[in-house]
Design an enzyme around this catalytic site. Structure first.
Site, mmCIF file in Angstrom:
data_model
loop_
_atom_site.group_PDB
_atom_site.id
_atom_site.type_symbol
_atom_site.label_atom_id
_atom_site.label_comp_id
_atom_site.label_asym_id
_atom_site.label_seq_id
_atom_site.Cartn_x
_atom_site.Cartn_y
_atom_site.Cartn_z
ATOM 1 N N TYR A 79 2.129 0.376 33.947
ATOM 2 C CA TYR A 79 2.353 1.437 34.935
ATOM 3 C C TYR A 79 1.158 1.531 35.884
ATOM 4 C CZ TYR A 79 2.733 6.082 36.937
ATOM 5 O OH TYR A 79 2.771 7.138 37.825
ATOM 6 N N GLU A 131 7.605 13.991 36.547
ATOM 7 C CA GLU A 131 6.391 14.794 36.737
ATOM 8 C C GLU A 131 6.647 16.257 36.361
ATOM 9 O OE1 GLU A 131 3.306 14.003 37.333
ATOM 10 O OE2 GLU A 131 3.386 12.001 38.193
ATOM 11 N N TRP A 190 0.690 12.574 30.948
ATOM 12 C CA TRP A 190 1.565 11.611 31.603
ATOM 13 C C TRP A 190 1.925 10.490 30.636
ATOM 14 C CZ3 TRP A 190 5.120 11.326 34.887
ATOM 15 C CH2 TRP A 190 5.580 10.096 35.359
#
Length: 180
Positions: free
Chosen positions: A17, A39, A47
């Site tokens: 990512y 989000e 995250w």
């Protein structure tokens, strides 16, 4: 190879990512939508936690098909609440459906969500570091809240702007670092 210090090098998905997505200028509404939904689920969590559940979210949210998500009913909400592979927070789930409707309205108003989100910087990438919010994230957060979205506070929006490349925050010793 040096990466941003927040990357858990033991998590291959997280490394991928960081290396391939985070901070890359994004203009595709489907991807912008996916990341905004993810989000919003991050609020109060890391995250990395969300990223680890990304595929489960993708499956549970019909591959982030906004036209399906805006029509989720109480039965679908209950199904999501029972899904141990995603974040089972009723407020966040309901917000994701409502936020999807508002996202769709913004698409109609601006011809795309991309046009809307990039208009805040006149299509310019901002390079800044060591922040969790800014005047820009405050402004966008306030606008989205005014439109009726929730779980879009300034910190969440700042993280979103970093994810979609409007704000480039790679560490100075990271191989992906750029300064204008």
């Amino acid at each position: 190879m040096n990466r941003c210090n927040w990357v858990n090098l033991k998590n291959k998905e997280y490394v991928k990512y960081h290396d391939e997505e985070w901070g890359v200028a994004l203009y595709d509404d489907k991807k912008l939508y996916e990341l905004l939904i993810l989000e919003s689920f991050q609020a109060g969590l890391s995250w990395e936690c969300i990223l680890n559940k990304r595929e489960a979210f993708k499956k549970s949210y019909d591959d982030f098909d906004i036209d399906k998500v805006i029509n989720y009913d109480e039965n679908k909400i209950e199904e999501l609440l029972l899904n141990k592979d995603i974040i089972r927070n009723k407020l966040k789930i309901k917000a994701s459906i409502n936020n999807s409707k508002i996202f769709k309205n913004i698409q109609k108003e601006y011809s795309s969500f991309s046009n809307y989100i990039w208009s805040f910087t006149n299509n310019t990438i901002i390079y800044e570091y060591n922040k969790t919010s800014s005047e820009l994230s405050d402004k966008i957060s306030n606008d989205l809240k005014r439109r009726g979205m929730s779980f879009v506070g300034s910190t969440i929006i700042y993280s979103y702007l970093q994810a979609i490349g409007i704000i480039n925050s790679h560490d100075k010793d990271c191989f992906r670092f750029k300064s204008k």
